[in-house]
Design a protein around this motif. Structure first.
Motif, PDB file in Angstrom:
ATOM      1  N   ILE A   1      -1.157  -6.117 -17.801  1.00 36.53           N
ATOM      2  CA  ILE A   1      -0.972  -7.056 -16.695  1.00 36.53           C
ATOM      3  C   ILE A   1       0.126  -8.060 -17.041  1.00 36.53           C
ATOM      4  N   ALA A   2       0.149  -8.534 -18.279  1.00 37.00           N
ATOM      5  CA  ALA A   2       1.195  -9.464 -18.700  1.00 37.00           C
ATOM      6  C   ALA A   2       2.561  -8.792 -18.664  1.00 37.00           C
ATOM      7  N   GLY A   3       2.603  -7.482 -18.855  1.00 36.16           N
ATOM      8  CA  GLY A   3       3.857  -6.756 -18.789  1.00 36.16           C
ATOM      9  C   GLY A   3       4.459  -6.728 -17.401  1.00 36.16           C
ATOM     10  N   LEU A   4       3.694  -7.076 -16.393  1.00 37.16           N
ATOM     11  CA  LEU A   4       4.234  -7.156 -15.027  1.00 37.16           C
ATOM     12  C   LEU A   4       5.051  -8.426 -14.807  1.00 37.16           C
ATOM     13  N   ALA A   5       4.792  -9.462 -15.584  1.00 38.68           N
ATOM     14  CA  ALA A   5       5.481 -10.753 -15.395  1.00 38.68           C
ATOM     15  C   ALA A   5       6.997 -10.631 -15.497  1.00 38.68           C
ATOM     16  N   PRO A   6       7.553  -9.927 -16.492  1.00 35.96           N
ATOM     17  CA  PRO A   6       9.022  -9.811 -16.524  1.00 35.96           C
ATOM     18  C   PRO A   6       9.584  -9.073 -15.317  1.00 35.96           C
ATOM     19  N   LEU A   7       8.867  -8.081 -14.833  1.00 35.96           N
ATOM     20  CA  LEU A   7       9.342  -7.358 -13.647  1.00 35.96           C
ATOM     21  C   LEU A   7       9.351  -8.260 -12.421  1.00 35.96           C
ATOM     22  N   LEU A   8       8.283  -9.005 -12.259  1.00 35.71           N
ATOM     23  CA  LEU A   8       8.224  -9.941 -11.130  1.00 35.71           C
ATOM     24  C   LEU A   8       9.258 -11.047 -11.289  1.00 35.71           C
ATOM     25  N   ALA A   9       9.521 -11.454 -12.533  1.00 33.85           N
ATOM     26  CA  ALA A   9      10.538 -12.478 -12.772  1.00 33.85           C
ATOM     27  C   ALA A   9      11.923 -11.974 -12.380  1.00 33.85           C
ATOM     28  N   VAL A  10      12.221 -10.710 -12.674  1.00 35.27           N
ATOM     29  CA  VAL A  10      13.520 -10.145 -12.287  1.00 35.27           C
ATOM     30  C   VAL A  10      13.645 -10.107 -10.774  1.00 35.27           C
ATOM     31  N   VAL A  11      12.586  -9.735 -10.090  1.00 28.68           N
ATOM     32  CA  VAL A  11      12.620  -9.706  -8.624  1.00 28.68           C
ATOM     33  C   VAL A  11      12.845 -11.108  -8.071  1.00 28.68           C
TER      34      VAL A  11
END
Length: 166
Positions: free
Chosen positions: A50-60
């Motif tokens: 779940i924490a690994g989703l944070a960088p993806l959402l940050a890029v978006v």
């Protein structure tokens, strides 16, 4: 059905348990002491994922902010970058903790299995070894199992070769 038939049905012995169900029960008994460690590993992996989703959402969010019309809010951009970096760090920490705990659990489980196997071997003078395909098995004492040409003899020779050469 009359009373005689009922008496015959009641007197019949229950069918022997299925070998697969017995194996599943024994495997569950072997793994039961380690269930909380397995659960902790799964929880750590889920948190890391779940924490690994944070960088993806940050890029978006960063792309949305940089491509929007009007002035760029530099404070918002830095917050998004830090949030993405924090997500990567949390993922690294929880995944590493899961991996370390998994390594420790692996050692404990192997030691536990070996001890139980040694205890079972000490209680009997006859072992039954079954091939992985479950179609063929060898059984007997050490002398019978170590006859030349058998799978157990080949395994014994391979595994004990380094000990014999020392």
């Amino acid at each position: 059905m009359n009373a005689t038939d009922l008496a015959k049905a009641r007197d019949q012995s229950a069918p022997p348990p299925d070998a697969d169900s017995t194996a599943e029960q024994s495997m569950a008994g072997l793994l039961r002491p380690h269930v909380w460690s397995f659960a902790a590993i799964v929880i750590l992996q889920v948190i890391g994922a779940i924490a690994g989703l944070a960088p993806l959402l940050a890029v978006v969010e960063l792309g949305r902010t940089l491509l929007s019309h009007g002035p760029i809010d530099h404070g918002h951009v830095w917050i998004v970058v830090f949030a993405g970096a924090a997500g990567l760090f949390v993922r690294l920490v929880f995944t590493a903790a899961s991996s370390g705990l998994g390594h420790l659990l692996d050692g404990q489980a192997q030691l536990s299995f070996r001890r139980q196997l040694a205890a079972a071997g000490a209680r009997t003078d006859r072992l039954v070894l079954q091939a992985p395909d479950r179609r063929a098995g060898n059984g007997g004492g050490d002398d019978e199992l170590l006859r030349p040409g058998g799978r157990y003899a080949d395994f014994w020779n391979i595994s004990m070769a380094p000990v014999a050469s020392e």
